[in-house]
Design a protein around this motif. Sequence first.
Motif, PDB file in Angstrom:
ATOM      1  N   VAL A 124       0.823  -1.209   0.000  1.00  0.00           N
ATOM      2  CA  VAL A 124       0.000   0.000   0.000  1.00  0.00           C
ATOM      3  C   VAL A 124       0.861   1.265   0.000  1.00  0.00           C
ATOM      4  CG1 VAL A 124      -1.570   1.352   1.463  1.00  0.00           C
ATOM      5  CG2 VAL A 124      -2.058  -1.038   0.987  1.00  0.00           C
ATOM      6  N   ILE A 125       1.953   1.253   0.752  1.00  0.00           N
ATOM      7  CA  ILE A 125       2.782   2.447   0.838  1.00  0.00           C
ATOM      8  C   ILE A 125       3.839   2.506  -0.258  1.00  0.00           C
ATOM      9  CG2 ILE A 125       2.421   2.680   3.316  1.00  0.00           C
ATOM     10  CD1 ILE A 125       5.277   1.560   3.685  1.00  0.00           C
ATOM     11  N   SER A 126       3.951   1.468  -1.068  1.00  0.00           N
ATOM     12  CA  SER A 126       4.996   1.427  -2.092  1.00  0.00           C
ATOM     13  C   SER A 126       4.594   2.233  -3.319  1.00  0.00           C
ATOM     14  CB  SER A 126       5.278  -0.019  -2.488  1.00  0.00           C
ATOM     15  OG  SER A 126       4.191  -0.521  -3.228  1.00  0.00           O
ATOM     16  N   PRO A 127       5.583   2.636  -4.101  1.00  0.00           N
ATOM     17  CA  PRO A 127       5.282   3.379  -5.328  1.00  0.00           C
ATOM     18  C   PRO A 127       4.563   2.520  -6.376  1.00  0.00           C
ATOM     19  CG  PRO A 127       7.610   3.580  -4.743  1.00  0.00           C
ATOM     20  CD  PRO A 127       6.997   2.603  -3.818  1.00  0.00           C
ATOM     21  N   HIS A 128       4.832   1.215  -6.393  1.00  0.00           N
ATOM     22  CA  HIS A 128       4.217   0.286  -7.346  1.00  0.00           C
ATOM     23  C   HIS A 128       3.608  -0.872  -6.558  1.00  0.00           C
ATOM     24  CE1 HIS A 128       6.279   2.504 -10.471  1.00  0.00           C
ATOM     25  NE2 HIS A 128       7.416   2.341  -9.805  1.00  0.00           N
ATOM     26  N   PRO A 129       2.358  -0.749  -6.111  1.00  0.00           N
ATOM     27  CA  PRO A 129       1.770  -1.729  -5.189  1.00  0.00           C
ATOM     28  C   PRO A 129       1.767  -3.169  -5.695  1.00  0.00           C
ATOM     29  CG  PRO A 129       0.396   0.222  -5.323  1.00  0.00           C
ATOM     30  CD  PRO A 129       1.462   0.366  -6.358  1.00  0.00           C
ATOM     31  N   LEU A 130       1.378  -3.409  -6.918  1.00  0.00           N
ATOM     32  CA  LEU A 130       1.283  -4.783  -7.412  1.00  0.00           C
ATOM     33  C   LEU A 130       2.660  -5.434  -7.492  1.00  0.00           C
ATOM     34  CD1 LEU A 130      -0.655  -6.929  -8.335  1.00  0.00           C
ATOM     35  CD2 LEU A 130      -0.394  -6.091 -10.674  1.00  0.00           C
ATOM     36  N   LEU A 131       3.640  -4.686  -7.926  1.00  0.00           N
ATOM     37  CA  LEU A 131       5.004  -5.209  -8.009  1.00  0.00           C
ATOM     38  C   LEU A 131       5.531  -5.589  -6.633  1.00  0.00           C
ATOM     39  CD1 LEU A 131       7.617  -5.686  -9.704  1.00  0.00           C
ATOM     40  CD2 LEU A 131       8.206  -3.328  -9.135  1.00  0.00           C
ATOM     41  N   PHE A 132       5.332  -4.719  -5.655  1.00  0.00           N
ATOM     42  CA  PHE A 132       5.843  -4.991  -4.316  1.00  0.00           C
ATOM     43  C   PHE A 132       5.042  -6.082  -3.610  1.00  0.00           C
ATOM     44  CE2 PHE A 132       8.033  -1.043  -5.081  1.00  0.00           C
ATOM     45  CZ  PHE A 132       9.249  -1.274  -4.482  1.00  0.00           C
ATOM     46  N   LEU A 133       3.770  -6.197  -3.897  1.00  0.00           N
ATOM     47  CA  LEU A 133       2.964  -7.264  -3.305  1.00  0.00           C
ATOM     48  C   LEU A 133       3.417  -8.624  -3.811  1.00  0.00           C
ATOM     49  CD1 LEU A 133       0.530  -7.836  -1.446  1.00  0.00           C
ATOM     50  CD2 LEU A 133      -0.905  -7.744  -3.480  1.00  0.00           C
ATOM     51  N   THR A 134       3.612  -8.743  -5.110  1.00  0.00           N
ATOM     52  CA  THR A 134       4.072 -10.026  -5.654  1.00  0.00           C
ATOM     53  C   THR A 134       5.487 -10.349  -5.199  1.00  0.00           C
ATOM     54  OG1 THR A 134       4.719  -8.927  -7.694  1.00  0.00           O
ATOM     55  CG2 THR A 134       2.576  -9.992  -7.675  1.00  0.00           C
ATOM     56  N   SER A 135       6.361  -9.354  -5.114  1.00  0.00           N
ATOM     57  CA  SER A 135       7.720  -9.630  -4.654  1.00  0.00           C
ATOM     58  C   SER A 135       7.750  -9.992  -3.171  1.00  0.00           C
ATOM     59  CB  SER A 135       8.647  -8.457  -4.945  1.00  0.00           C
ATOM     60  OG  SER A 135       8.195  -7.301  -4.303  1.00  0.00           O
TER      61      SER A 135
END
Length: 175
Positions: A124-135
């Motif tokens: 949620v707080i990341s610049p690219h939510p989907l990328l950081f969620l999958t990683s």
Amino acid sequence: MSDFYKSPVTFWTYCSTAMRRLRSDTCGEARGVFLIICTLIITSTYQTALQPPGGVNQSEGNSNAGVVVMKQAFFIALFVSNTIGFCCAIFYMFCLLPLRNLFTSWFRWIGVSMCVSYALAMAVISPHPLLFLTSAFALFMVLPFFLMLEVFKRLRLSHLKAAASHPRLSWFWKD
């Protein structure tokens, strides 16, 4: 019984043997101290995921509201190191918990839900939510596997060292 001892040892057998040795070799007092340390690490890494250094953008009219203030390179370094610490502490905590206990199975569900909420908070707080969620989920899956590979490697090397230090006299012992 001799066929059992002659059979090759699998990866999962090595890992379960290491887990049993970790539980049995660690006294109750030391296990309690390690569990407290794991709890402190989990708490601090989880708190860092909820409140990153520098905070998040607060302006409501901005499209970056709720995204971290820090530069993306620093956030990636924070994300990777924080997630590795969180995963290792959760995994080590589960290694120290007793097996076949009703409360242990409850802690597994609690740990899984904490991992999911941690990954969502970081996304949620990341610049690219989907990328950081999958990683984050990829790290949750890969890290315990690498830790088990490390255990397997160490047990295998200790087994080979023990076999080399006590060579069997094949001319004397008949198989």
